[in-house]
Design a protein around this motif. Structure first.
Motif, PDB file in Angstrom:
ATOM      1  N   TYR A  49       8.085  15.000   1.239  1.00  0.00           N
ATOM      2  CA  TYR A  49       6.619  15.258   1.077  1.00  0.00           C
ATOM      3  C   TYR A  49       5.452  14.588   1.768  1.00  0.00           C
ATOM      4  CZ  TYR A  49       9.604  14.851  -3.310  1.00  0.00           C
ATOM      5  OH  TYR A  49      10.089  14.502  -4.341  1.00  0.00           O
ATOM      6  N   ARG A  50       5.727  13.815   1.297  1.00  0.00           N
ATOM      7  CA  ARG A  50       4.771  12.323   0.672  1.00  0.00           C
ATOM      8  C   ARG A  50       4.030  11.761   2.262  1.00  0.00           C
ATOM      9  NH1 ARG A  50       3.183  13.500  -4.159  1.00  0.00           N
ATOM     10  NH2 ARG A  50       4.381  13.201  -5.829  1.00  0.00           N
ATOM     11  N   LEU A  51       4.979  11.909   3.057  1.00  0.00           N
ATOM     12  CA  LEU A  51       4.838  10.885   4.307  1.00  0.00           C
ATOM     13  C   LEU A  51       3.485  11.222   5.758  1.00  0.00           C
ATOM     14  CD1 LEU A  51       8.303  10.979   5.686  1.00  0.00           C
ATOM     15  CD2 LEU A  51       7.378   8.558   5.092  1.00  0.00           C
ATOM     16  N   HIS A  55      -5.180   0.845   8.823  1.00  0.00           N
ATOM     17  CA  HIS A  55      -4.128   0.303   9.513  1.00  0.00           C
ATOM     18  C   HIS A  55      -4.145   1.051  10.677  1.00  0.00           C
ATOM     19  CE1 HIS A  55      -3.225  -1.428   5.855  1.00  0.00           C
ATOM     20  NE2 HIS A  55      -2.652  -2.296   6.093  1.00  0.00           N
ATOM     21  N   GLU A  56      -4.584   0.062  11.852  1.00  0.00           N
ATOM     22  CA  GLU A  56      -3.484   0.974  13.392  1.00  0.00           C
ATOM     23  C   GLU A  56      -1.855   1.282  12.745  1.00  0.00           C
ATOM     24  OE1 GLU A  56      -4.058  -0.338  17.913  1.00  0.00           O
ATOM     25  OE2 GLU A  56      -4.801  -2.161  16.528  1.00  0.00           O
ATOM     26  N   LEU A  57      -2.254   2.630  13.166  1.00  0.00           N
ATOM     27  CA  LEU A  57      -0.621   3.003  13.237  1.00  0.00           C
ATOM     28  C   LEU A  57      -0.511   4.365  14.551  1.00  0.00           C
ATOM     29  CD1 LEU A  57       0.276   3.835   9.303  1.00  0.00           C
ATOM     30  CD2 LEU A  57       0.754   1.994  10.836  1.00  0.00           C
ATOM     31  N   ARG A  58      -0.155   3.617  15.536  1.00  0.00           N
ATOM     32  CA  ARG A  58      -0.005   3.993  16.962  1.00  0.00           C
ATOM     33  C   ARG A  58       0.583   5.777  17.014  1.00  0.00           C
ATOM     34  NH1 ARG A  58       4.384   3.392  21.846  1.00  0.00           N
ATOM     35  NH2 ARG A  58       2.821   4.234  23.404  1.00  0.00           N
ATOM     36  N   ARG A  59       0.499   6.843  17.269  1.00  0.00           N
ATOM     37  CA  ARG A  59       0.688   8.306  17.529  1.00  0.00           C
ATOM     38  C   ARG A  59       1.056   8.181  18.892  1.00  0.00           C
ATOM     39  NH1 ARG A  59      -0.422  11.992  13.622  1.00  0.00           N
ATOM     40  NH2 ARG A  59      -1.762  11.304  12.139  1.00  0.00           N
ATOM     41  N   ILE A  60       1.916   8.640  18.806  1.00  0.00           N
ATOM     42  CA  ILE A  60       2.983   9.306  20.349  1.00  0.00           C
ATOM     43  C   ILE A  60       2.673  10.604  20.340  1.00  0.00           C
ATOM     44  CG2 ILE A  60       4.945   9.934  21.397  1.00  0.00           C
ATOM     45  CD1 ILE A  60       6.087   6.890  19.810  1.00  0.00           C
ATOM     46  N   ALA A  96       1.139  -1.021   0.100  1.00  0.00           N
ATOM     47  CA  ALA A  96      -0.107  -0.002  -0.358  1.00  0.00           C
ATOM     48  C   ALA A  96       0.557   0.685   0.310  1.00  0.00           C
ATOM     49  CB  ALA A  96      -1.089   0.383   1.532  1.00  0.00           C
ATOM     50  N   LEU A  97       1.911   1.083   0.592  1.00  0.00           N
ATOM     51  CA  LEU A  97       2.446   2.249   0.902  1.00  0.00           C
ATOM     52  C   LEU A  97       3.902   2.867  -0.471  1.00  0.00           C
ATOM     53  CD1 LEU A  97       4.872   2.076   4.558  1.00  0.00           C
ATOM     54  CD2 LEU A  97       2.989   3.580   3.695  1.00  0.00           C
ATOM     55  N   ARG A  98       3.601   1.572  -1.157  1.00  0.00           N
ATOM     56  CA  ARG A  98       4.753   1.603  -2.710  1.00  0.00           C
ATOM     57  C   ARG A  98       3.771   2.803  -3.012  1.00  0.00           C
ATOM     58  NH1 ARG A  98       9.399  -0.231  -2.132  1.00  0.00           N
ATOM     59  NH2 ARG A  98       9.461  -1.776  -1.379  1.00  0.00           N
ATOM     60  N   ALA A  99       2.728   2.852  -3.655  1.00  0.00           N
ATOM     61  CA  ALA A  99       2.103   3.974  -4.305  1.00  0.00           C
ATOM     62  C   ALA A  99       2.100   5.453  -3.803  1.00  0.00           C
ATOM     63  CB  ALA A  99       0.149   4.129  -3.928  1.00  0.00           C
ATOM     64  N   TYR A 100       2.871   5.635  -2.554  1.00  0.00           N
ATOM     65  CA  TYR A 100       3.521   6.788  -2.389  1.00  0.00           C
ATOM     66  C   TYR A 100       5.101   7.441  -2.631  1.00  0.00           C
ATOM     67  CZ  TYR A 100      -0.998   7.652   0.498  1.00  0.00           C
ATOM     68  OH  TYR A 100      -2.450   7.015   0.558  1.00  0.00           O
ATOM     69  N   THR A 101       5.783   6.434  -3.062  1.00  0.00           N
ATOM     70  CA  THR A 101       6.706   6.892  -3.669  1.00  0.00           C
ATOM     71  C   THR A 101       7.701   7.622  -4.812  1.00  0.00           C
ATOM     72  OG1 THR A 101       6.922   4.534  -4.876  1.00  0.00           O
ATOM     73  CG2 THR A 101       7.472   3.997  -2.466  1.00  0.00           C
ATOM     74  N   LYS A 102       6.239   8.048  -5.434  1.00  0.00           N
ATOM     75  CA  LYS A 102       6.629   9.130  -6.512  1.00  0.00           C
ATOM     76  C   LYS A 102       7.338  10.004  -6.596  1.00  0.00           C
ATOM     77  CE  LYS A 102       4.724  10.899 -10.525  1.00  0.00           C
ATOM     78  NZ  LYS A 102       3.378  11.242 -11.112  1.00  0.00           N
ATOM     79  N   GLU A 151      -3.503   8.406   5.080  1.00  0.00           N
ATOM     80  CA  GLU A 151      -4.232   7.694   4.312  1.00  0.00           C
ATOM     81  C   GLU A 151      -4.119   6.392   5.000  1.00  0.00           C
ATOM     82  OE1 GLU A 151      -7.126   6.857   1.681  1.00  0.00           O
ATOM     83  OE2 GLU A 151      -5.847   8.438   2.120  1.00  0.00           O
ATOM     84  N   LEU A 152      -2.735   5.550   5.273  1.00  0.00           N
ATOM     85  CA  LEU A 152      -3.275   3.980   5.592  1.00  0.00           C
ATOM     86  C   LEU A 152      -3.860   3.844   7.316  1.00  0.00           C
ATOM     87  CD1 LEU A 152       0.660   3.350   4.761  1.00  0.00           C
ATOM     88  CD2 LEU A 152      -1.527   2.866   3.725  1.00  0.00           C
TER      89      LEU A 152
END
Length: 331
Positions: free
Chosen positions: A275-277, A288-293, A6-12, A283-284
């Motif tokens: 600049y795409r991170l 997906h469950e991504l933790r924020r600190i 899924a992250l490959r879409a943001y590598t441009k 979006e993810l």
């Protein structure tokens, strides 16, 4: 693997966004440096102090962009990334080829307890602590204390270690010598322009930026809930996502440090441009469950010093852990 796909879409890469990010950063860096140096020379501290702070953050952001250049993830071509990597090196104090080589080693061994020499901040295990002697424990206590780690670590790293970093000889002696000469030329120009006032103002801003950088580097892999393991059981995706942090300090802070706060997905797919991170992370999080600190959790992270292999968690020093257990029992 699903997440990496899924992250490959943001590598441009987009040269327009790359130049906007880099050139605006260089402009702010230069303008704040001139403003700070002139203000200090005139004794105008109301202007000098904020200008120094801006310069420090501009230096941190430039360092992060240089890190992107090392991953060949900022511009569309390898030649562009390498050209700008060398150009900004004298102003980040980190030699481009050595920084790139050492940081790529860090990515290759992220979360690997057997390869902790590739990490920027060394972490001892509980078992190692229990076997360590008095002097080794004393050194490690001082090393991991924020009052030493951040200010002393910044000074030692940027003004000494980076003058001859790890693998300097292996990567290229000529490159590191040229880099150091370029830094001397920068300081020589500052001295010719504004004397020692200019030199010390610039050096102080570099040190302050280094303090910010060291704190960020610490928080990238040292926090409650992080994850380490040993090969062959090491799961790279888990080591990247769970072992890398996402600092939730707001979008303004994200921009000030070129989104290096999104370190979890960066470790999973290093080819994503800075600049795409933020967009990729936002979006993810929908699927997906991504933790924020939070900022409070980040401060707490500086009390965690040892990796407990049995509990699979980063913990305080033993005395602090016993006190915490006693307090929990009393409740």
């Amino acid at each position: 693997m699903e997440l990496r796909k899924a992250l490959r879409a943001y590598t441009k890469k987009d040269n327009r966004l790359a130049y906007l990010s880099l050139l605006s950063n260089i402009a702010i860096y230069a303008l704040s440096a001139v403003t700070a140096i002139l203000a200090v020379g005139q004794g105008d501290w109301l202007v000098a102090v904020p200008a120094i702070v801006v310069l420090a953050f501009a230096g941190v952001r430039l360092y992060v962009l240089q890190h992107d250049l090392g991953h060949l993830s900022l511009f569309e071509t390898k030649a562009q990334n390498q050209f700008w990597g060398y150009v900004v090196s004298p102003f980040t104090f980190a030699a481009y080829p050595q920084m790139t080589y050492n940081h790529n080693l860090h990515h290759a061994y992220v979360g690997d307890l057997n390869e902790r020499h590739t990490t920027e901040i060394y972490t001892m295990t509980v078992a190692e602590w229990e076997q360590a002697g008095f002097w080794e424990r004393l050194y490690y206590r001082l090393y991991r204390h924020p009052a030493v780690l951040i200010p002393v670590g910044s000074f030692w790293t940027y003004f000494f270690v980076y003058r001859w970093p790890k693998n300097a000889g292996k990567v290229g002696v000529k490159a590191i010598l040229a880099h150091n000469l370029a830094i001397l030329a920068v300081f020589g120009g500052l001295y010719a322009w504004q004397g020692w006032s200019g030199v010390f103002t610039f050096a102080f801003a570099i040190w302050l930026g280094g303090c910010i950088g060291v704190a960020l580097v610490y928080l990238q892999h040292n926090f409650e809930g992080t994850w380490w393991d040993r090969r062959p059981d090491l799961d790279f995706e888990r080591a990247a996502i769970q072992g890398g942090s996402c600092l939730d300090f707001g979008w303004v802070f994200d921009e000030m440090v070129a989104n290096i706060t999104k370190h979890d997905i960066h470790h999973l797919v290093a080819a994503i441009p800075s600049y795409r991170l933020r967009a990729a992370h936002r979006e993810l999080e929908k699927t997906h469950e991504l933790r924020r600190i939070s900022f409070g959790e980040a401060l707490h992270a500086f009390t965690l010093r040892l990796w407990d292999e049995e509990a699979e968690n980063l913990v305080p020093f033993p005395k602090q852990r016993r006190l915490k257990a006693h307090e929990v029992g009393a409740q």
